[in-house]
Design a protein around this motif. Structure first.
Motif, PDB file in Angstrom:
ATOM      1  N   VAL A  22      -0.405   9.515  -6.400  1.00  0.00           N
ATOM      2  CA  VAL A  22      -0.083   8.310  -5.621  1.00  0.00           C
ATOM      3  C   VAL A  22       1.143   7.615  -6.207  1.00  0.00           C
ATOM      4  O   VAL A  22       1.231   7.433  -7.423  1.00  0.00           O
ATOM      5  CB  VAL A  22      -1.296   7.346  -5.616  1.00  0.00           C
ATOM      6  CG1 VAL A  22      -0.936   6.016  -4.985  1.00  0.00           C
ATOM      7  CG2 VAL A  22      -2.468   7.979  -4.887  1.00  0.00           C
ATOM      8  N   PRO A  23       2.097   7.204  -5.371  1.00  0.00           N
ATOM      9  CA  PRO A  23       3.232   6.425  -5.860  1.00  0.00           C
ATOM     10  C   PRO A  23       2.743   5.068  -6.384  1.00  0.00           C
ATOM     11  O   PRO A  23       2.044   4.342  -5.681  1.00  0.00           O
ATOM     12  CB  PRO A  23       4.113   6.226  -4.626  1.00  0.00           C
ATOM     13  CG  PRO A  23       3.626   7.201  -3.612  1.00  0.00           C
ATOM     14  CD  PRO A  23       2.192   7.471  -3.934  1.00  0.00           C
ATOM     15  N   VAL A  24       3.093   4.742  -7.645  1.00  0.00           N
ATOM     16  CA  VAL A  24       2.718   3.470  -8.258  1.00  0.00           C
ATOM     17  C   VAL A  24       4.001   2.675  -8.513  1.00  0.00           C
ATOM     18  O   VAL A  24       4.925   3.169  -9.166  1.00  0.00           O
ATOM     19  CB  VAL A  24       1.928   3.677  -9.566  1.00  0.00           C
ATOM     20  CG1 VAL A  24       1.681   2.354 -10.283  1.00  0.00           C
ATOM     21  CG2 VAL A  24       0.605   4.387  -9.277  1.00  0.00           C
ATOM     22  N   LEU A  25       4.045   1.461  -7.982  1.00  0.00           N
ATOM     23  CA  LEU A  25       5.215   0.599  -8.142  1.00  0.00           C
ATOM     24  C   LEU A  25       5.226  -0.036  -9.524  1.00  0.00           C
ATOM     25  O   LEU A  25       4.186  -0.485 -10.014  1.00  0.00           O
ATOM     26  CB  LEU A  25       5.210  -0.491  -7.064  1.00  0.00           C
ATOM     27  CG  LEU A  25       5.222   0.005  -5.621  1.00  0.00           C
ATOM     28  CD1 LEU A  25       5.119  -1.174  -4.655  1.00  0.00           C
ATOM     29  CD2 LEU A  25       6.457   0.840  -5.337  1.00  0.00           C
ATOM     30  N   ASP A  26       6.402  -0.103 -10.132  1.00  0.00           N
ATOM     31  CA  ASP A  26       6.557  -0.725 -11.449  1.00  0.00           C
ATOM     32  C   ASP A  26       6.744  -2.232 -11.293  1.00  0.00           C
ATOM     33  O   ASP A  26       7.294  -2.700 -10.297  1.00  0.00           O
ATOM     34  CB  ASP A  26       7.774  -0.140 -12.169  1.00  0.00           C
ATOM     35  CG  ASP A  26       7.644   1.344 -12.468  1.00  0.00           C
ATOM     36  OD1 ASP A  26       6.503   1.835 -12.535  1.00  0.00           O
ATOM     37  OD2 ASP A  26       8.684   1.999 -12.632  1.00  0.00           O
ATOM     38  N   GLY A  27       6.293  -2.992 -12.297  1.00  0.00           N
ATOM     39  CA  GLY A  27       6.550  -4.422 -12.355  1.00  0.00           C
ATOM     40  C   GLY A  27       5.674  -5.300 -11.485  1.00  0.00           C
ATOM     41  O   GLY A  27       5.959  -6.486 -11.322  1.00  0.00           O
ATOM     42  N   VAL A  28       4.597  -4.741 -10.915  1.00  0.00           N
ATOM     43  CA  VAL A  28       3.705  -5.542 -10.079  1.00  0.00           C
ATOM     44  C   VAL A  28       2.692  -6.293 -10.943  1.00  0.00           C
ATOM     45  O   VAL A  28       2.528  -5.989 -12.122  1.00  0.00           O
ATOM     46  CB  VAL A  28       2.985  -4.665  -9.020  1.00  0.00           C
ATOM     47  CG1 VAL A  28       3.991  -4.061  -8.044  1.00  0.00           C
ATOM     48  CG2 VAL A  28       2.154  -3.572  -9.665  1.00  0.00           C
ATOM     49  N   ILE A  64       0.871  -1.174   0.000  1.00  0.00           N
ATOM     50  CA  ILE A  64       0.000   0.000   0.000  1.00  0.00           C
ATOM     51  C   ILE A  64       0.909   1.225   0.000  1.00  0.00           C
ATOM     52  O   ILE A  64       1.860   1.286   0.791  1.00  0.00           O
ATOM     53  CB  ILE A  64      -0.912   0.031   1.248  1.00  0.00           C
ATOM     54  CG1 ILE A  64      -1.642  -1.294   1.460  1.00  0.00           C
ATOM     55  CG2 ILE A  64      -1.856   1.229   1.200  1.00  0.00           C
ATOM     56  CD1 ILE A  64      -2.587  -1.698   0.363  1.00  0.00           C
ATOM     57  N   THR A  65       0.648   2.181  -0.885  1.00  0.00           N
ATOM     58  CA  THR A  65       1.450   3.404  -0.945  1.00  0.00           C
ATOM     59  C   THR A  65       0.558   4.630  -0.813  1.00  0.00           C
ATOM     60  O   THR A  65      -0.645   4.575  -1.076  1.00  0.00           O
ATOM     61  CB  THR A  65       2.236   3.503  -2.275  1.00  0.00           C
ATOM     62  OG1 THR A  65       1.308   3.530  -3.367  1.00  0.00           O
ATOM     63  CG2 THR A  65       3.212   2.345  -2.433  1.00  0.00           C
ATOM     64  N   ALA A  66       1.172   5.721  -0.417  1.00  0.00           N
ATOM     65  CA  ALA A  66       0.479   7.006  -0.325  1.00  0.00           C
ATOM     66  C   ALA A  66       1.522   8.107  -0.442  1.00  0.00           C
ATOM     67  O   ALA A  66       2.718   7.872  -0.257  1.00  0.00           O
ATOM     68  CB  ALA A  66      -0.266   7.125   1.010  1.00  0.00           C
ATOM     69  N   ALA A  67       1.065   9.305  -0.758  1.00  0.00           N
ATOM     70  CA  ALA A  67       1.940  10.468  -0.763  1.00  0.00           C
ATOM     71  C   ALA A  67       1.658  11.259   0.507  1.00  0.00           C
ATOM     72  O   ALA A  67       0.507  11.513   0.840  1.00  0.00           O
ATOM     73  CB  ALA A  67       1.682  11.318  -1.999  1.00  0.00           C
ATOM     74  N   HIS A  68       2.717  11.597   1.225  1.00  0.00           N
ATOM     75  CA  HIS A  68       2.591  12.393   2.446  1.00  0.00           C
ATOM     76  C   HIS A  68       3.351  13.690   2.198  1.00  0.00           C
ATOM     77  O   HIS A  68       4.561  13.739   2.375  1.00  0.00           O
ATOM     78  CB  HIS A  68       3.153  11.620   3.637  1.00  0.00           C
ATOM     79  CG  HIS A  68       2.746  12.183   4.947  1.00  0.00           C
ATOM     80  ND1 HIS A  68       3.632  12.376   5.965  1.00  0.00           N
ATOM     81  CD2 HIS A  68       1.541  12.585   5.423  1.00  0.00           C
ATOM     82  CE1 HIS A  68       3.002  12.868   7.019  1.00  0.00           C
ATOM     83  NE2 HIS A  68       1.727  13.010   6.703  1.00  0.00           N
ATOM     84  N   VAL A  75      -2.675   0.503  -4.276  1.00  0.00           N
ATOM     85  CA  VAL A  75      -2.730  -0.892  -3.838  1.00  0.00           C
ATOM     86  C   VAL A  75      -2.043  -1.712  -4.922  1.00  0.00           C
ATOM     87  O   VAL A  75      -2.454  -1.668  -6.078  1.00  0.00           O
ATOM     88  CB  VAL A  75      -4.198  -1.354  -3.653  1.00  0.00           C
ATOM     89  CG1 VAL A  75      -4.256  -2.821  -3.280  1.00  0.00           C
ATOM     90  CG2 VAL A  75      -4.900  -0.482  -2.611  1.00  0.00           C
ATOM     91  N   HIS A  76      -0.999  -2.447  -4.539  1.00  0.00           N
ATOM     92  CA  HIS A  76      -0.164  -3.173  -5.494  1.00  0.00           C
ATOM     93  C   HIS A  76      -0.133  -4.648  -5.140  1.00  0.00           C
ATOM     94  O   HIS A  76       0.244  -5.007  -4.020  1.00  0.00           O
ATOM     95  CB  HIS A  76       1.261  -2.624  -5.469  1.00  0.00           C
ATOM     96  CG  HIS A  76       1.318  -1.144  -5.649  1.00  0.00           C
ATOM     97  ND1 HIS A  76       1.107  -0.260  -4.613  1.00  0.00           N
ATOM     98  CD2 HIS A  76       1.530  -0.398  -6.752  1.00  0.00           C
ATOM     99  CE1 HIS A  76       1.195   0.965  -5.069  1.00  0.00           C
ATOM    100  NE2 HIS A  76       1.450   0.921  -6.365  1.00  0.00           N
ATOM    101  N   ILE A  77      -0.506  -5.516  -6.074  1.00  0.00           N
ATOM    102  CA  ILE A  77      -0.449  -6.967  -5.882  1.00  0.00           C
ATOM    103  C   ILE A  77       0.924  -7.426  -6.350  1.00  0.00           C
ATOM    104  O   ILE A  77       1.274  -7.246  -7.523  1.00  0.00           O
ATOM    105  CB  ILE A  77      -1.557  -7.690  -6.682  1.00  0.00           C
ATOM    106  CG1 ILE A  77      -2.932  -7.086  -6.391  1.00  0.00           C
ATOM    107  CG2 ILE A  77      -1.505  -9.192  -6.427  1.00  0.00           C
ATOM    108  CD1 ILE A  77      -3.378  -7.168  -4.949  1.00  0.00           C
ATOM    109  N   LEU A  78       1.691  -8.040  -5.445  1.00  0.00           N
ATOM    110  CA  LEU A  78       3.055  -8.436  -5.774  1.00  0.00           C
ATOM    111  C   LEU A  78       3.111  -9.828  -6.387  1.00  0.00           C
ATOM    112  O   LEU A  78       2.304 -10.700  -6.062  1.00  0.00           O
ATOM    113  CB  LEU A  78       3.938  -8.405  -4.526  1.00  0.00           C
ATOM    114  CG  LEU A  78       4.073  -7.061  -3.814  1.00  0.00           C
ATOM    115  CD1 LEU A  78       5.189  -7.136  -2.772  1.00  0.00           C
ATOM    116  CD2 LEU A  78       4.314  -5.916  -4.770  1.00  0.00           C
ATOM    117  N   GLY A  79       4.113 -10.010  -7.242  1.00  0.00           N
ATOM    118  CA  GLY A  79       4.376 -11.301  -7.860  1.00  0.00           C
ATOM    119  C   GLY A  79       5.435 -12.060  -7.086  1.00  0.00           C
ATOM    120  O   GLY A  79       6.184 -11.480  -6.289  1.00  0.00           O
TER     121      GLY A  79
END
Length: 169
Positions: A115-121, A32-36, A80-84
């Protein structure tokens, strides 16, 4: 119906009992990510749940003592990022206290609503928080999905018996 033999002596519910029981429950791994302000924050979660299809809603739990809680308590949107299964180290980084979670080798970009979005998820969503429900030393966060991408490739990462694991056939 026949009675099955007891597995052990029942114990009074304690935090340790709850942790012991849930070590036997395999769970998918999400970040889970957020910008603060201008600073991204995030944490590893195994409490992610699909709540409703109409409207599209999810939930997750976060401890009020977590370093990410102040951001989640104030922000309007989360990622919300689902990890592999190939992302065990990423999951460990976001679970580790004091880690530079967004430094190298983490790859990410600013997504919708900042919102920070993770790459490669495997998949991700940006969700608008609609409620933060007190639940003991945690808050149950309910959020409505507004945009996302399910197109990542691979198999999901699981958490079981205190370790990250791959899904087996």
């Amino acid at each position: 119906m026949t009675a099955s033999p007891a597995l052990g002596t029942p114990a009074t519910a304690t935090p340790d009992l709850l942790r012991s029981v849930f070590r036997r429950h395999a769970a998918g791994v999400a970040v889970i990510t957020a910008a603060h302000g201008r600073r991204p924050v995030g944490f590893t979660a195994t409490s992610l749940t699909s709540v409703s299809a109409e409207p599209p809603m999810i939930s997750f739990g976060i401890g009020t003592g977590a370093s990410s809680w102040p951001a989640v308590a104030e922000t309007e949107y989360v990622g919300v990022h689902i990890l592999g299964e190939h992302q065990q180290e990423l999951a460990a980084t976001f679970a580790r206290s004091g880690a530079d979670r967004f430094g190298a080798p983490t790859r990410w970009h600013e997504g919708p609503e900042g919102v920070p979005v993770l790459d490669g998820v495997l998949a991700w969503l940006v969700c608008r928080i609609v409620a933060r429900v007190p639940a003991g030393d945690h808050r149950l966060v309910l959020a409505e999905a507004v945009v996302g991408d399910p197109a990542g490739e691979g198999r999901p990462l699981l958490y079981h018996q205190g370790r990250f694991n791959a899904l087996r056939d």
